[in-house]
Design an enzyme around this catalytic site. Structure first.
Site, mmCIF file in Angstrom:
data_model
loop_
_atom_site.group_PDB
_atom_site.id
_atom_site.type_symbol
_atom_site.label_atom_id
_atom_site.label_comp_id
_atom_site.label_asym_id
_atom_site.label_seq_id
_atom_site.Cartn_x
_atom_site.Cartn_y
_atom_site.Cartn_z
ATOM 1 N N GLU A 1 0.806 -1.233 0.000
ATOM 2 C CA GLU A 1 0.000 0.000 0.000
ATOM 3 C C GLU A 1 0.837 1.281 0.000
ATOM 4 O O GLU A 1 0.722 2.112 0.911
ATOM 5 C CB GLU A 1 -0.938 0.014 1.210
ATOM 6 C CG GLU A 1 -1.986 -1.064 1.160
ATOM 7 C CD GLU A 1 -3.002 -0.968 2.300
ATOM 8 O OE1 GLU A 1 -2.717 -0.322 3.320
ATOM 9 O OE2 GLU A 1 -4.091 -1.558 2.158
ATOM 10 N N GLU B 1 -5.883 -8.423 -0.414
ATOM 11 C CA GLU B 1 -6.475 -8.176 0.906
ATOM 12 C C GLU B 1 -7.946 -7.855 0.731
ATOM 13 O O GLU B 1 -8.291 -7.018 -0.121
ATOM 14 C CB GLU B 1 -5.827 -6.968 1.605
ATOM 15 C CG GLU B 1 -4.447 -7.197 2.121
ATOM 16 C CD GLU B 1 -3.949 -6.036 2.971
ATOM 17 O OE1 GLU B 1 -4.764 -5.378 3.656
ATOM 18 O OE2 GLU B 1 -2.734 -5.783 2.933
HETATM 19 C C1 BG6 Z 1 -4.429 -2.883 5.093
HETATM 20 C C2 BG6 Z 1 -3.050 -3.230 5.587
HETATM 21 O O1 BG6 Z 1 -4.508 -1.532 4.860
HETATM 22 O O2 BG6 Z 1 -5.491 -3.092 5.947
HETATM 23 C C3 BG6 Z 1 -3.008 -4.325 6.621
HETATM 24 O O3 BG6 Z 1 -2.204 -3.570 4.509
HETATM 25 C C4 BG6 Z 1 -4.149 -4.139 7.599
HETATM 26 O O4 BG6 Z 1 -1.743 -4.339 7.224
HETATM 27 C C5 BG6 Z 1 -5.463 -4.178 6.851
HETATM 28 O O5 BG6 Z 1 -4.143 -5.018 8.678
HETATM 29 C C6 BG6 Z 1 -6.691 -4.094 7.728
HETATM 30 O O6 BG6 Z 1 -6.587 -2.976 8.565
HETATM 31 P P1 BG6 Z 1 -6.793 -3.104 10.128
HETATM 32 O O7 BG6 Z 1 -6.474 -1.798 10.667
HETATM 33 O O8 BG6 Z 1 -8.202 -3.489 10.313
HETATM 34 O O9 BG6 Z 1 -5.857 -4.165 10.595
#
Ligand code: BG6
Length: 489
Positions: A195, A388
């Site tokens: 990201e 993701e």
């Molecule tokens: C993404 C990141 O933006 O979101 C991850 O690459 C992150 O590292 C994921 O864990 C979810 O965000 P969060 O804050 O719910 O863990």
């Protein structure tokens, strides 16, 4: 005339799996010669004490000194993660049981170069990842390695103020080349940075930059640091390809699909501009040059990107093979004559009345994923990888060890359905790795309670618990999704 129906389906060999980051998963923050990481300094601050702030991971230089001196009562969850460092065999066996074809993981930079500046790497750190990779390959799980995922040796933050300093390029390359040399026979899929487009949202997380130490505006420093990362990424693509001709090396962004608040042309134009800001990153990494809209923006904002001779050529000659992205939510774009800056908010400040929110206020928008996939593919015609996606939610561990997370299944089903539609639309999609297949520490809030996993980990926000693993209902559901290549949802 009879209408014909296209039956959406995923191609054979579609890469199903899960995605993690070392700093949220591994723990063992000082084991076997590992140096301290910027993420080891991210404190857990309960929601009620953070004045509605999205993040708890921004750290200033005073806090950093205090945390490093040990003179603090604050708990640092990422130091302990969920102890994958010692339990990787058990965890990978569970991924294999679900039928994973791919596992996205990152490598903790300070495990390999504790301060970032050693001449030779830390053998114990390299050996740990050898063991993890071998374990994955034993089950025919393809590793997808993110070289840098939101962490770096904290020493580089202190000494150089992270990526603000151009010298980080060479230090990153030493790290990346060490990984290529060591793991070239084990890893085919690589991502250079996680990201990269979140740099402006958090200079510390994205760039190891302490904001109170910067000279110049946040945007000036953030975009300069981004330029350093662009060059580092392109040079890593170059040497990665030389060392591993069959490797696939991608860029990665947080895709923030943005809808106009209304059909008012000003709102639509504003949305276009915000979208361009978001796409600036793949633009440079896929097309190999700065887009003219950003050059105009820099000029108008008085931002000057200092480039060295040869930088443009490096960017032009070393573009990526695929575009990986995270997808969690969509944004709303609305014209505001008083605000022409990059807002740096995690969640859009304008609510979309058509969407429900997660327990953490993130809008849930499966159709947005189909739109994102089509937009990115239309624009770049490059293979895409959803690396993701998932629902952060509170789970309840029942007395019999079960976890009934139908909400997570509903969320993922809806997103996978839309992904399938996008494939039928013609999008070239390599795979899907849902975020945090095992519960890990939240990136933005350092909470354990924000769980994404198919596997429950018994640990609370303050690190109490047995760390035992339990299969959630979604575990069995995802297993059949993979088994049927997305037919049984
Ligand atoms: C993404 C990141 O933006 O979101 C991850 O690459 C992150 O590292 C994921 O864990 C979810 O965000 P969060 O804050 O719910 O863990």
């Amino acid at each position: 005339m009879l209408k014909k129906t296209v039956v959406p389906q995923f191609q054979e060999g579609f890469l199903w799996g899960g995605a993690t980051a070392a700093n949220q998963l591994e723990g063992a923050f000082d084991a076997d010669g590992k140096g301290l990481s910027t993420s080891d300094m991210a404190p857990f601050i309960p929601y009620d004490s953070r004045n509605g702030k999205d993040f708890t991971f921004d750290v200033n230089s005073v806090e950093l000194e205090q945390y490093l001196s040990g003179d603090t009562d604050v708990y640092f969850p990422k130091r302990n993660g969920v102890d994958f460092y010692h339990r990787y065999k058990e965890d990978i066996a569970l991924f294999a049981e679900m039928g994973f074809k791919v596992f996205r993981m990152s490598i903790a930079w300070p495990r390999i170069f504790p301060t970032g500046e050693e001449e030779t790497p830390n053998e114990a750190g390299l050996a740990f990842y050898d063991k993890v990779l071998d374990e994955l390959l034993k089950y025919n799980i393809e590793p997808l390695v993110t070289i840098s995922h939101y962490e770096m040796p904290v020493a580089l933050s202190q000494k150089y103020n992270g990526w603000e300093d151009r010298r980080l390029i060479d230090l990153y390359l030493k790290f990346a080349n060490t990984l290529f040399d060591r793991y070239k026979d084990k890893v085919k899929y690589w991502i250079t940075f996680n990201e990269m487009n979140m740099m402006l949202t958090s200079l510390y997380t994205g760039g190891g930059i302490l904001e109170d130490k910067i000279k110049g505006s946040k945007e000036q420093v953030g975009y300069q640091a981004t330029h350093h990362q662009f060059v580092a990424s392109a040079l890593a693509v170059k040497s990665g390809k030389e060392k591993m001709p069959n490797a696939q090396i991608g860029c990665m962004i947080c895709r923030l699909e943005t809808y106009a608040a209304s059909s008012k042309p000003e709102d639509v134009l504003q949305t276009l501009k915000e979208d361009q800001m978001n796409l600036f990153y793949p633009e440079v990494q896929v097309r190999g040059e700065y887009p003219s809209y950003m050059n105009r923006y820099f000029k108008e904002q008085g931002i000057e990107i200092v480039k060295e001779a040869g930088d443009d050529e490096i960017l032009r000659n070393n573009t990526v093979d695929f575009i990986a992205f995270s997808y969690y939510m969509t944004y709303i774009g609305k014209y505001d004559p008083n605000d022409n800056s990059n807002s740096g908010m995690l969640v859009s400040q304008i609510k979309n009345p058509h969407l429900e929110l997660s327990q953490w206020g993130w809008p849930i928008d499966p159709i947005g994923l189909r739109i994102a996939l089509n937009r990115l593919y239309d624009r770049y015609q490059k293979p895409l990888f959803v690396v993701e996606n998932g629902l952060g939610a509170k789970d309840v561990l029942e007395e019999d060890g079960s976890i009934h997370d139908s909400y997570r299944i509903d969320y993922l089903r809806a997103h996978i359905e839309q992904m399938k539609e996008a494939v039928a639309d013609g999008v070239e999609l390599m795979g899907f790795t849902s975020w945090g297949p095992i519960d890990i520490i939240s990136c933005s809030t350092s909470e354990m309670a924000k769980r994404y996993g198919f596997i429950y980990v018994d640990q609370d926000n303050l690190g109490n618990g047995t760390l035992d693993r339990y299969r959630k209902d979604s575990f069995y559901w995802y297993k059949q999704v993979i088994e049927s290549n997305g037919e049984v949802l």
